[in-house]
Write a protein that holds these residues in place. Structure first.
Motif, mmCIF file in Angstrom:
data_model
loop_
_atom_site.group_PDB
_atom_site.id
_atom_site.type_symbol
_atom_site.label_atom_id
_atom_site.label_comp_id
_atom_site.label_asym_id
_atom_site.label_seq_id
_atom_site.Cartn_x
_atom_site.Cartn_y
_atom_site.Cartn_z
ATOM 1 N N ALA A 223 2.971 -1.745 -15.377
ATOM 2 C CA ALA A 223 3.924 -2.188 -16.406
ATOM 3 C C ALA A 223 5.317 -1.800 -15.903
ATOM 4 O O ALA A 223 5.444 -1.250 -14.801
ATOM 5 N N TYR A 224 6.350 -2.109 -16.686
ATOM 6 C CA TYR A 224 7.703 -1.728 -16.287
ATOM 7 C C TYR A 224 8.340 -0.879 -17.377
ATOM 8 O O TYR A 224 7.927 -0.915 -18.540
ATOM 9 N N GLU A 225 9.391 -0.155 -16.961
ATOM 10 C CA GLU A 225 10.232 0.503 -17.938
ATOM 11 C C GLU A 225 11.599 -0.171 -17.877
ATOM 12 O O GLU A 225 12.195 -0.290 -16.808
ATOM 13 N N VAL A 226 12.025 -0.692 -19.028
ATOM 14 C CA VAL A 226 13.336 -1.341 -19.086
ATOM 15 C C VAL A 226 14.171 -0.604 -20.135
ATOM 16 O O VAL A 226 13.813 -0.584 -21.307
ATOM 17 N N ASP A 227 15.233 0.025 -19.682
ATOM 18 C CA ASP A 227 16.116 0.809 -20.560
ATOM 19 C C ASP A 227 15.319 1.773 -21.441
ATOM 20 O O ASP A 227 15.494 1.838 -22.658
ATOM 21 N N GLY A 228 14.390 2.483 -20.815
ATOM 22 C CA GLY A 228 13.623 3.510 -21.524
ATOM 23 C C GLY A 228 12.451 2.993 -22.347
ATOM 24 O O GLY A 228 11.726 3.772 -22.955
ATOM 25 N N VAL A 229 12.241 1.686 -22.345
ATOM 26 C CA VAL A 229 11.157 1.114 -23.148
ATOM 27 C C VAL A 229 10.078 0.538 -22.217
ATOM 28 O O VAL A 229 10.401 -0.130 -21.229
ATOM 29 N N ARG A 230 8.794 0.822 -22.517
ATOM 30 C CA ARG A 230 7.718 0.257 -21.694
ATOM 31 C C ARG A 230 7.526 -1.230 -22.011
ATOM 32 O O ARG A 230 7.460 -1.639 -23.172
ATOM 33 N N VAL A 231 7.465 -2.036 -20.944
ATOM 34 C CA VAL A 231 7.276 -3.484 -21.093
ATOM 35 C C VAL A 231 6.040 -3.850 -20.264
ATOM 36 O O VAL A 231 5.978 -3.538 -19.083
ATOM 37 N N ASP A 232 5.059 -4.473 -20.884
ATOM 38 C CA ASP A 232 3.800 -4.743 -20.181
ATOM 39 C C ASP A 232 3.806 -6.043 -19.382
ATOM 40 O O ASP A 232 3.001 -6.209 -18.470
ATOM 41 N N GLU A 233 4.686 -6.971 -19.760
ATOM 42 C CA GLU A 233 4.729 -8.255 -19.049
ATOM 43 C C GLU A 233 6.126 -8.438 -18.442
ATOM 44 O O GLU A 233 7.055 -7.709 -18.767
ATOM 45 N N ILE A 234 6.283 -9.469 -17.603
ATOM 46 C CA ILE A 234 7.587 -9.731 -16.985
ATOM 47 C C ILE A 234 8.606 -9.964 -18.102
ATOM 48 O O ILE A 234 8.375 -10.783 -18.992
ATOM 49 N N PRO A 235 9.723 -9.221 -18.088
ATOM 50 C CA PRO A 235 10.697 -9.373 -19.167
ATOM 51 C C PRO A 235 11.245 -10.805 -19.248
ATOM 52 O O PRO A 235 11.354 -11.498 -18.239
ATOM 53 N N LYS B 203 12.012 -0.791 -13.970
ATOM 54 C CA LYS B 203 11.436 0.231 -13.073
ATOM 55 C C LYS B 203 9.923 0.166 -13.205
ATOM 56 O O LYS B 203 9.380 0.173 -14.311
ATOM 57 N N PRO B 204 9.210 0.126 -12.070
ATOM 58 C CA PRO B 204 7.754 0.043 -12.158
ATOM 59 C C PRO B 204 7.137 1.314 -12.735
ATOM 60 O O PRO B 204 7.597 2.418 -12.441
ATOM 61 N N ILE B 205 6.116 1.158 -13.557
ATOM 62 C CA ILE B 205 5.299 2.287 -14.005
ATOM 63 C C ILE B 205 4.022 2.220 -13.168
ATOM 64 O O ILE B 205 3.329 1.190 -13.174
ATOM 65 N N TYR B 206 3.769 3.285 -12.415
ATOM 66 C CA TYR B 206 2.658 3.245 -11.465
ATOM 67 C C TYR B 206 1.423 3.989 -11.953
ATOM 68 O O TYR B 206 1.535 5.016 -12.633
ATOM 69 N N GLU B 207 0.273 3.454 -11.561
ATOM 70 C CA GLU B 207 -0.968 4.200 -11.661
ATOM 71 C C GLU B 207 -1.406 4.409 -10.213
ATOM 72 O O GLU B 207 -1.271 3.490 -9.404
ATOM 73 N N GLU B 208 -1.910 5.604 -9.911
ATOM 74 C CA GLU B 208 -2.259 5.888 -8.508
ATOM 75 C C GLU B 208 -3.762 5.781 -8.288
ATOM 76 O O GLU B 208 -4.547 6.278 -9.092
ATOM 77 N N PHE B 209 -4.145 5.150 -7.190
ATOM 78 C CA PHE B 209 -5.562 5.026 -6.850
ATOM 79 C C PHE B 209 -5.817 5.754 -5.532
ATOM 80 O O PHE B 209 -4.982 5.681 -4.625
ATOM 81 N N PRO B 210 -6.957 6.450 -5.410
ATOM 82 C CA PRO B 210 -7.232 7.149 -4.148
ATOM 83 C C PRO B 210 -7.541 6.153 -3.025
ATOM 84 O O PRO B 210 -8.206 5.135 -3.254
ATOM 85 N N GLY B 211 -7.021 6.440 -1.831
ATOM 86 C CA GLY B 211 -7.291 5.572 -0.677
ATOM 87 C C GLY B 211 -8.714 5.769 -0.173
ATOM 88 O O GLY B 211 -9.438 6.635 -0.661
ATOM 89 N N TRP B 212 -9.115 4.967 0.838
ATOM 90 C CA TRP B 212 -10.488 5.068 1.366
ATOM 91 C C TRP B 212 -10.496 5.590 2.786
ATOM 92 O O TRP B 212 -11.510 6.012 3.300
ATOM 93 N N LYS B 213 -9.319 5.567 3.446
ATOM 94 C CA LYS B 213 -9.140 6.178 4.760
ATOM 95 C C LYS B 213 -10.250 5.795 5.746
ATOM 96 O O LYS B 213 -10.871 6.637 6.376
ATOM 97 N N GLN B 214 -10.480 4.523 5.841
ATOM 98 C CA GLN B 214 -11.590 4.024 6.651
ATOM 99 C C GLN B 214 -11.270 2.589 7.054
ATOM 100 O O GLN B 214 -10.679 1.851 6.258
ATOM 101 N N ASP B 215 -11.663 2.224 8.261
ATOM 102 C CA ASP B 215 -11.450 0.859 8.738
ATOM 103 C C ASP B 215 -12.446 -0.090 8.049
ATOM 104 O O ASP B 215 -13.652 0.079 8.190
ATOM 105 N N ILE B 216 -11.918 -1.061 7.300
ATOM 106 C CA ILE B 216 -12.826 -1.962 6.564
ATOM 107 C C ILE B 216 -12.932 -3.345 7.199
ATOM 108 O O ILE B 216 -13.574 -4.238 6.650
ATOM 109 N N THR B 217 -12.293 -3.520 8.372
ATOM 110 C CA THR B 217 -12.248 -4.879 8.941
ATOM 111 C C THR B 217 -13.636 -5.435 9.271
ATOM 112 O O THR B 217 -13.827 -6.645 9.324
#
Ligand code: GDP
Ligand code: IMO
Ligand code: MG
Length: 428
Positions: free
Chosen positions: A345-357, A367-381
């Motif tokens: 989602a984004y933060e626009v002037d202190g307010v959370r916005v879930d879709e493109i303004p 400003k992007p609101i991030y969620e973090e995901f763990p990497g896999w650190k492995q070759d997947i090709t």
């Protein structure tokens, strides 16, 4: 049954060319419906690498009939150059069809593209300089030159005179450039006539008949949703409809003939040229993605701007295009990361916005609101099934799928034709 559309879900270069190529030999027709040689599609077949601009990527598949439809703007010099280069490499291009209603990019369009960009200074769009915007502007202004005009020299001359009238005043008086002679343009265009003639036809009729025969027609979009002139980040867009609706207007095939819309989306985001880009990275992660993903333009060689995956953009693309299936490309580029942020989602002037303004000014400083995901650190090709992907990679894909508004049917794990994981078949 069935008309299938491929569209870019972000700002281009998602891997549409590879996706078209993947659908391969079951396709009967492949149709370019928008844009021109601003596109750049890299397709890797075995040890061979092809860079296509004006021609649809499906031309690489033997037996397919490639079509340049009415919505395209055609630079004839580029067309014949590409055809010759492919022929020299053993690709059969003899089936190419070109719409009589497609518009032509001339020397004056390229010139005007470049001078107007220079004139804009800091406000420039960062176009590809191929004359795309000026050619579409002429089309909308009703002073464009269509492919069919080349077959009537009198009409052609009249139209070129009409088109150059105001432009020459502008070039000389405003841009301080030399005037362009009508004869020069007419002679250049006429030099292509005999080679062009056998390709030109009523492509809308031919495509309609193919669909009636139950053949598979693939509409290959150039550019992408966020570069669409109506639905993208205007004015930092291209000048055509790159979304799925453009497949209808750009080809003359009605919306109810389209059965499937495949959205191509990268596991992160890139953009070339100016304009808002909330998840853009300026740090070492940006350098990592650019280097690992080899993010340099196929058309202009410019380094692409890079950023994390933006789920609201994917959701927007799913809605605007009616995406039935996503192809998630370049998952392998994330192989070495410890954690992978995703914009939820984004933060626009202190307010959370879930879709493109709604307001582009808001989008500019969202400003992007991030969620973090763990990497896999492995070759997947080498992975060819979803189950063989590392658990963290599977979870990343499932999380994107849940956020992005449509199922992820194919996952790209490398640039090669066979470097994919298929979860659901793209063809019925
Ligand atoms: P298009 O304009 O959407 O056709 O995309 P481009 O060809 O401009 O850019 C996509 C680039 O990514 C090309 O160089 C492809 O060969 C490459 N590519 C496509 N899919 C994958 C993938 O799954 N993994 C990797 N590493 N590269 C890919
Ligand atoms: P494919 O098909 C990425 C961008 C340009 C510029 C803006 C307008 O390879 O995904 P234009 O020359 O069209 O008037 O430029 O659009 N642009 C692309 N960016 N991929 C493309 O095509 C693009 N085609 C145009 O960089 O910002
Ligand atoms: Mg490209």
């Amino acid at each position: 049954m069935p008309g299938i559309v491929i569209v870019g879900a972000q700002w281009g270069d998602e891997g549409k060319g590879k996706a078209t190529d993947l659908l391969g030999s079951r396709i009967d027709y492949v149709v370019k419906f928008n844009g021109g040689n601003n596109a750049g599609h890299t397709v890797v077949v075995g040890n061979e690498k092809y860079a296509l601009h004006l021609l649809p990527s499906g031309i690489l598949t033997p037996g397919v009939t490639p079509v340049i439809a009415n919505g395209v703007v055609v630079d004839l010099e580029v067309l014949f150059h590409e055809l010759e280069a492919l022929t020299a490499r053993g690709v059969d291009v003899s089936k190419l069809r070109v719409s009589a209603n497609a518009h032509i990019i001339t020397h004056y369009h390229r010139t005007i593209d470049k001078v107007t960009e220079r004139f804009l200074g800091k406000r420039q769009i960062g176009t590809t300089g191929r004359g795309i915007g000026p050619a579409y502007a002429d089309k909308i202004n009703r002073v464009g030159i269509r492919v069919q005009d080349l077959f009537d020299e009198n009409i052609l001359r009249q139209k070129v005179e009409g088109a150059l009238d105001v432009k020459n005043h502008m070039l000389v008086k405003i841009y301080n450039r030399r005037a362009i002679a009508v004869d020069e343009i007419v002679e250049d265009l006429l030099s292509y006539v005999e080679r062009l003639r056998p390709m030109v036809t009523d492509t809308a009729l031919e495509l309609h008949e193919a669909l009636e025969r139950e053949e598979i027609v693939l509409f290959e979009g150039g550019q992408a949703t966020m570069l669409d002139v109506d639905h993208g980040t205007y004015p930092f867009v291209t000048s055509s409809n790159a979304t799925s609706g453009g497949a209808s207007t750009g080809s003359g095939i009605a919306p109810n003939r389209i059965d499937r819309v495949i959205g191509i989306v990268k596991a992160y985001t890139t953009r070339v040229g100016a304009g808002p880009f909330p998840t853009e990275l300026f740090d070492e992660f940006g350098d990592y993605l650019r280097a690992t993903g080899f993010e340099f333009g196929t058309t202009t060689g410019r380094p692409r701007r890079v950023g994390w995956y933006d789920a609201p953009i994917a959701r927007y693309a799913a809605r605007i295009n009616g995406v039935t299936d996503f192809v998630l490309t370049k998952l392998d580029v994330l192989d070495d990361l410890d954690t992978i942020p995703v914009c939820v989602a984004y933060e626009v002037d202190g307010v959370r916005v879930d879709e493109i303004p709604v307001s582009q000014s808001d989008f500019h400083h969202a400003k992007p609101i991030y969620e973090e995901f763990p990497g896999w650190k492995q070759d997947i090709t080498g992975c060819r099934t979803f189950e063989s992907l590392p658990k963290n990679a599977q979870d990343y894909v499932l999380a994107l799928e849940a956020m992005s508004g449509s199922r992820i049917s194919v996952i790209g794990v490398g640039p090669g034709r066979d470097e994919v994981v298929v979860r659901h078949n793209l063809l019925p």
